[in-house]
Design an enzyme around this catalytic site. Structure first.
Site, PDB file in Angstrom:
ATOM      1  N   GLN A   1      -5.782  -1.741   9.817  1.00 49.92           N
ATOM      2  CA  GLN A   1      -5.704  -3.058   9.184  1.00 49.92           C
ATOM      3  C   GLN A   1      -6.402  -4.106  10.055  1.00 49.92           C
ATOM      4  OE1 GLN A   1      -4.091  -3.572   6.127  1.00 49.92           O
ATOM      5  NE2 GLN A   1      -4.966  -5.629   6.224  1.00 49.92           N
TER       6      GLN A   1
ATOM      7  N   ASP B   1     -11.889   3.059   4.015  1.00 48.60           N
ATOM      8  CA  ASP B   1     -12.356   1.687   3.813  1.00 48.60           C
ATOM      9  C   ASP B   1     -13.878   1.636   3.638  1.00 48.60           C
ATOM     10  OD1 ASP B   1     -10.415  -0.252   3.554  1.00 48.60           O
ATOM     11  OD2 ASP B   1     -10.117  -0.502   5.711  1.00 48.60           O
TER      12      ASP B   1
ATOM     13  N   LYS C   1       0.831  -1.212   0.000  1.00 51.53           N
ATOM     14  CA  LYS C   1       0.000   0.000   0.000  1.00 51.53           C
ATOM     15  C   LYS C   1       0.861   1.255   0.000  1.00 51.53           C
ATOM     16  CE  LYS C   1      -4.084  -1.717   2.463  1.00 51.53           C
ATOM     17  NZ  LYS C   1      -4.641  -2.002   3.792  1.00 51.53           N
TER      18      LYS C   1
END
Lengths: 297, 297
Positions: A99, A122, A55
């Site tokens: 995460q 997200d 990422k």
């Protein structure tokens, strides 16, 4: 026997990243701030570490600033909430990604709901989920948004098309159904309790498979000419003893002879997810600073 | 020719109100506060006034305190936001209902999003919509929740049943689809862009019609034995000149000969809505005070 178009997810993801990079270049030239993504990783899961590194690399390539926060596995919920609160207030941070999975002592839902909805890249916060359903501006989960952009790129308008979403997870299936509905498809959500899944599937012009069961969707479940988007990433034993390989939720070798277009695994939907995350960081930054944002595909 | 069971919505609504009343009696005996519902009506729409009066009467019957706020049609958005903020903070108020539609100078979405989600007894706040989708505790819109409770009362488990929701409004269609999915039905959402709606409809074990088009769903759209829930309330000219009558979205006279069970219009889903609103006020009160709440049907 026909042969479906095999959609090159790596190439489309590269297009998305190029579009994000060029928008950032233009906005920066106009004096806009550097978009910033904060990634929080609790514990030392090796797979998550690889993913976060990837990422960060991709973010840097398109001109997004990365802030990494590696916390020990024994981090308390209160400590993590404190970090999220600081990131919510940090003007250099436009997107916050915690995460998953999180260690057992931390309530993941509580953490996700603590992220400011405007920085929730997200798209998991109930406020964004609700906005996606009711139609207001929302940050949308990366994988289903990637699927939607691929579908529109392949088919143009989705209006009136029959779509089936296999799987009803909060991360893929449910937001996918909302996105397809927003485009005026006729949407069916099927799952483990559905009767005669093959028949349901055969009626669909668009199949999104997100069930996490290797090669469950057979070739004869697919309507000839349908678009098949395979979100599954399953590791199974390979022919060679001791080796493994990745397969999707769709029996690719069969489905490719029936479908009109299909995403492979690997190299289909997978690469889209990080590309869309970068898109979401850009969108969040634009909204926070009242700057124009253009869709990337 | 068979004859469907005609579901008596007035009787079921009375059961719901009785269950709400008895829970309130028990909770009050244990020292719980009086549940309170604040209803805000802007302008003097006669239909809305009748509706609000009816709500207040029903609330009083089950032991819910009503607070009425009648504001003039020229009320500004800032004034209404100020009232909502006071009601959010008022410990006597557990549910806030702002009657729609609102005058043009007020952004209805802004008002709905200003109501504290814990007091949002209409279930329209994006946070509650998102929680309904993702599975956390949520206040759910009254009409679709009424339909769901009716369906479970008729059919028991909905798991694996094919359901079709006709219409994709934020008030009925979309939350209805989420509720059916939560019960593990296989859910299709159809709408004005759907191709061959009769065929889609004929596959369904449960039909929820919420499109606002008088008698659109014909008898031959219904699978024999299906459960038909008709949310539509449409006023059409009656046989007698100058008179009107109410019909649903389903051609009742035809459908009643095919369906297994069906709700009439009027007297089906309609009476459930206010009953479920009272249920929602009780649920909101219980959650705010950390008291037990039991489902009402």
């Amino acid at each position: 026997m026909s042969q479906a178009k095999i959609i090159d997810g790596n190439a489309v993801a590269a297009d998305v990243r190029a579009a994000v990079a060029s928008q950032i270049t233009i906005l920066r030239a106009g004096g806009a701030p550097l978009p910033g993504l904060a990634v929080v990783l609790v514990g030392a899961d090796p797979a998550s570490q690889v993913y976060v590194r990837n990422k960060n690399k991709r973010a840097a390539e398109v001109g997004i600033n990365s802030f990494e926060h590696y916390l020990p596995a024994e981090t308390s919920e209160a400590e993590l909430l404190g970090l999220v609160e600081r990131l919510n207030l940090d003007p250099q941070v436009h997107g916050i990604l915690v995460q998953l999975p999180l260690p057992a002592q931390i309530d993941a839902q509580k953490i996700l709901e603590a992220i400011h909805p405007a920085k929730d890249v997200d798209g998991f916060h109930p406020f964004n989920v609700g906005r996606l359903v009711t139609g207001g501006p929302a940050l949308v989960p990366c994988t289903p948004l990637g699927c939607l952009l691929l579908a529109k790129r392949e088919l143009g308008s989705l209006s009136g098309k029959r779509a089936i979403v296999l799987g009803r997870s909060n991360i893929v299936g449910k937001p996918m159904a909302q996105l397809l509905l927003r485009e005026s498809a006729t949407v069916t959500i099927a799952h483990s309790r559905t009767h005669d899944l093959p028949e349901e599937c055969r009626r669909a012009d668009i199949v999104v498979a997100a069930v996490g069961r290797p090669e469950m969707v057979k070739g004869d479940w697919i309507k000839p000419g349908a678009l098949v988007l395979d979100v599954g990433i399953n590791r199974i034993p390979a022919a060679e003893p001791g080796k493994t390989r990745l397969v999707g939720d769709v029996a690719f070798a069969e489905a490719v002879t029936v479908a009109g277009a299909i995403t492979p695994v690997p190299g289909g939907i997978g690469p889209m997810t990080i590309a869309i995350l970068l898109r979401n960081v850009l969108e969040a930054c634009c909204r926070l600073h009242d700057l124009p944002f253009a869709e990337v595909l």
